[in-house]
Design an enzyme around this catalytic site. Structure first.
Site, short mmCIF file in Angstrom:
data_model
loop_
_atom_site.label_atom_id
_atom_site.label_comp_id
_atom_site.label_asym_id
_atom_site.label_seq_id
_atom_site.Cartn_x
_atom_site.Cartn_y
_atom_site.Cartn_z
N ASP A 379 0.84 -1.02 -0.12
CA ASP A 379 -0.07 0.15 0.04
C ASP A 379 1.05 1.23 -0.13
O ASP A 379 2.15 1.30 0.26
CB ASP A 379 -1.08 -0.17 1.29
CG ASP A 379 -0.36 0.14 2.43
OD1 ASP A 379 0.88 0.24 2.53
OD2 ASP A 379 -1.01 0.26 3.60
N ILE A 380 0.16 2.42 -0.06
CA ILE A 380 0.98 3.64 -0.29
C ILE A 380 1.35 4.23 1.11
O ILE A 380 0.14 4.33 1.67
CB ILE A 380 0.24 4.76 -1.12
CG1 ILE A 380 -0.20 4.02 -2.31
CG2 ILE A 380 1.21 5.97 -1.29
CD1 ILE A 380 -0.72 4.73 -3.53
N GLU A 422 -5.89 1.87 -1.03
CA GLU A 422 -4.75 2.29 -1.45
C GLU A 422 -3.70 1.08 -1.35
O GLU A 422 -2.66 1.07 -1.51
CB GLU A 422 -3.98 3.45 -0.46
CG GLU A 422 -3.54 3.18 0.75
CD GLU A 422 -4.66 3.13 1.86
OE1 GLU A 422 -4.00 3.43 3.03
OE2 GLU A 422 -5.88 3.34 1.56
#
Length: 503
Positions: A379-380, A422
């Site tokens: 994920d970011i 995300e």
């Protein structure tokens, strides 16, 4: 025929000479009595037959020569017998005083002299008969010629009608086959299946086909791309994957093309085709596949023989092209709808539902083939801060860009999906831990170095990646594999982010 004329001529001349000799001898050597008169009269009558023989042998001029000679001979005989008969008649009258003999003299003289008129009558009759027969024969000949012409015209018309009838039968058979083609095309929505049906149908329905090609327009590259090809014995290798001058012409002109001899058609210069891309063909027919006023492909047939195709073949190919265009457009539309159903609209990656379906399939395949399977989950880092600072639109831009970077880093058989928010996942069939870790580092660095312009401000983002691998020697459930990757991701974030951790 010449032998018959020669024989008739000899017979007529010899007969005339013989008859003349007999008549003259009879008149001068014997006293004129009734038996002499009868012989002379019979011989004179025989001249009529000789006149006819002369006509047969020498034609009309021979006829009239013999009529003239016979008349002269008769006149001589008449003059000679007239004296003798008069003497005989006078003697008879003095002896018996019987007027009946005087009457016999007049009748006899008249009978001999009338032969001249008979000869001329025969000549006139024969001439008139001959001219009449000639006219009649000519008339019959003209009628025969007319009938022959009418017969020939009827034969030609019959042949033409038969040829037209045979052509119509052939068309009925060929176009009836189109019904089967339509049924096959409507029974599938697979792009590959439609292409196979189209190329097979063309090879079967169009006569004298050496190679048939189906090109589709690549919407992104805006050029032709070979979709399917078939030769007489099945699949064939076509070097020109993007078409040649003939296909480009059809694409630009948007109309069917018929080339009877590629060496003689002034519209095309074969020398423009690179030597390594040339194929051995002389005749070409091609038709555009048009859907919604847009060319979506080219259907082409070629033969090594010049003059192999006619307008009917081109019309048939154009009809198949229309059917193919509709079927291909339906298949493309179905494929788009199918992709929309399994694709995340924002990132262009597969959705969570399809990811889980594929993971089940890949796990089963991995176990069957005894190959490893790796799963990446990332994920970011600090994505909520980007949303708060730059807004949700800027957040969507980041998600979309990250999705594109991940997708561009994958190889054949790999699958990337948006897991939620995300978070992203990547399935790597056939890759062990080392290969998976190496690819994860490539993705992490590519995203780390990417520039993002958010509200005219240049910024960077990083990701944290968890990596887990299922060996081919053991079976792991889908949920356990996801939990393992999620645990590795949690470890990466816990360690400060922007790194790859293994489970």
């Amino acid at each position: 025929m010449k032998k018959e004329k020669l024989f008739s001529g000899i017979l007529a001349v010899a007969g005339f000479l013989a008859v003349s000799s007999l008549i003259i001898s009879a008149c001068h050597r014997f006293p004129v009595e009734f038996w002499v008169y009868g012989v002379v009269s019979s011989l004179l009558i025989l001249l009529n037959i000789l006149i006819l023989l002369a006509w047969v042998a020498f034609g009309e001029w021979g006829l009239w020569i013999f009529v003239f000679l016979s008349s002269v001979l008769t006149l001589i005989v008449s003059l000679g017998t007239n004296t003798n008969i008069t003497t005989m008649a006078n003697t008879t009258l003095n002896g018996s005083n019987n007027t009946g003999m005087a009457m016999t003299y007049r009748v006899s003289t008249l009978n001999i002299n009338i032969q001249i008129f008979i000869f001329f009558a025969v000549g006139l009759f024969v001439t008139i008969f001959k001219n009449g027969m000639v006219s009649y024969v000519l008339s019959i000949g003209r009628q025969i010629d007319t009938l022959e012409e009418e017969k020939n015209a009827l034969v030609a018309e019959h042949s033409s009608i038969k040829g037209t009838n045979d052509a119509l039968k052939e068309k009925v058979i060929r176009y009836a086959a189109l019904k089967d083609v339509t049924g096959k095309l409507s029974s599938t929505l697979s792009l590959d299946s439609v292409a196979t049906i189209v190329i097979d149908s063309v090879s079967e329905l169009v006569e004298r086909v050496d190679v048939s090609n189906l090109f589709l327009v690549d919407d992104e590259a805006h050029e032709l791309a070979l979709k399917a090809a078939r030769g007489k014995e099945g699949t064939v290798s076509v070097k020109s994957k993007k078409g040649d001058i003939f296909d480009i012409w059809v694409l630009k002109q948007r109309q069917p093309l018929l080339v009877s001899d590629t060496d003689k058609d002034f519209r095309f210069n074969i020398d423009l085709i690179p030597q390594e891309l040339r194929r051995d063909f002389k005749s070409v027919i091609a038709a555009p596949l048009i859907s919604q006023k847009k060319v979506i492909g080219i259907l082409r047939v070629e033969s090594r023989e010049p003059g192999a195709y006619v307008s009917d073949d081109l019309r048939l190919l154009a009809t198949i092209s229309d059917l193919a265009a509709t079927a291909l457009e339906n298949a493309k539309l179905y494929h788009r709808i199918e992709e929309l159903a399994i694709t995340d609209g924002l990132t262009g990656l597969y959705c969570n539902r399809y990811f889980k379906e594929r993971l089940d399939e890949d796990i089963s395949k991995t176990v069957r083939l005894k190959q490893p399977l790796s799963l990446l989950m990332f994920d970011i880092d600090g994505f909520k801060g980007y949303n708060d600072k730059y807004g949700h639109i800027a957040g969507d831009i980041v998600l979309k860009s990250v999705g594109g970077l991940v997708k561009g880093s994958l190889g054949a058989g790999d699958l990337a999906a948006r897991y939620g928010g995300e978070e992203f996942v990547v399935i790597l069939p056939g890759k062990g831990t080392a290969d998976a870790q190496r690819l994860a580092e490539v993705i992490r660095k590519k995203i780390e170095t990417e520039k993002f312009i958010l509200r005219q401000v240049e910024t960077h983002v990083t990701i944290s990646i968890g990596c887990t691998t299922m060996p081919g020697t053991s079976t792991v459930s889908k949920d356990d594999l996801i939990k393992s990757a999620d645990a590795a991701l949690y470890e990466a974030k816990k360690s400060g982010g922007n790194r790859v951790c293994l489970s």
